[in-house]
Design a protein around this motif. Structure first.
Motif: not given
Length: 295
Positions: A140-146
């Motif tokens: 459905r969805r995703f978020t990438l982080f750094n």
């Protein structure tokens, strides 16, 4: 060519498909294992298409962390039972690792990307899992982080995957405090990080509502403005993470908890599985009777 039990077993181990499906695939391909795998993949895609109109409002949130990068994703299915399936859990892990590696910008981009050396796309990989698991499954969805080496990720999964949170703290490498704040986010569900993140339009709208309430209560106009500002602070406390009382120590606000560790909360994302998806309300008794009456 004779289709032996050993051949069927080998195909089952390679594909996870049912025994009868494997036997038929081998019969259709004259015992050629590789062709039979392709046959089952095509069959899996066909089965997935039949499930496309079903509602997948259950599922799990999953977090994968690799060094200074992390991803939070939501993988949906039709029933809560499937989320406990080891194959479903492995699928979520595989998708997360792919997204961390390839860093697609959108779900649509991710689905088109090749997953491995044989050219299979992420979408085809999901479809093959649909054939094995037997339910509609969708990313459905995703978020990438750094983050940097001097920062910390806080990763928290609640209720077996029903809620997933990732926080990013600058100025500390203490993952426990970052996780504690992630747990707070899971419990309290703030909408914004800070006051500055709330639009001026929304603040003004709330101010007018509070002013009208105060006037309707019969408060004198000369003290209404002070009352409104006080109530506006309460409004920010309800929706802004940094202004909220910390769940593990209500005497401190979240921003003070971070400050105690010489840190600041840079960002957070909270996924609650199925939020915004209209779930179909099935009447199980009626469904059973409808099947009985067909006989």
């Amino acid at each position: 060519m004779a289709i032996t039990a050993k051949l069927v077993k080998e195909l089952r181990e390679k594909t996870g498909a049912g025994m009868m499906d494997c036997k038929k695939a081998l019969q259709e391909t004259d015992g050629d294992i590789e062709q039979a795998i392709d046959y089952l993949r095509e069959k899996g895609i066909s089965k997935a298409a039949k499930k496309a109109d079903r509602i997948a409002a259950e599922g799990s949130a999953h977090v994968e962390v690799s060094g200074n990068e992390a991803v939070l994703l939501e993988l949906n299915c039709e029933t809560d039972f499937v989320t406990k399936n080891d194959q479903f859990k492995t699928l979520a892990q595989d998708l997360a690792k792919h997204i961390l590696s390839q860093k697609p910008e959108t779900v649509e981009d991710a689905l088109k990307q090749p997953l491995n050396g044989d050219g299979e796309t992420l979408e085809e990989f999901i479809n093959s899992n649909i054939a094995k698991i037997g339910e509609k499954i969708s990313l459905r969805r995703f978020t990438l982080f750094n983050k940097t080496d001097n920062d910390a990720f806080g990763a928290y999964i609640h209720m077996g995957g029903n809620i997933g949170v990732v926080t990013v703290l600058e100025g500390t490498t203490d993952e426990q405090v970052a996780k504690d704040i992630a747990m707070h986010v899971a419990a309290v569900n703030p909408k914004y990080l800070s006051r500055d993140a709330v639009s001026a339009e929304d603040v003004e709208k709330e101010r007018e509502v509070l002013k009208t309430q105060a006037l309707n209560e019969g408060k004198p106009e000369h003290i209404v403005e002070k009352m409104v500002e006080g109530r506006l602070n309460k409004f920010f406390e309800e929706i802004c993470l940094l202004e909220q009382s910390f769940v593990k120590d209500p005497d401190q606000k979240v921003k003070q908890v971070a400050k105690n560790h010489n840190a600041t909360v840079k960002s957070f994302v909270r996924y609650e599985v199925g939020e915004g998806i209209e779930k179909r309300e099935d009447n199980f008794a009626e469904e059973v009777m409808s099947q009985v009456n067909k006989k």
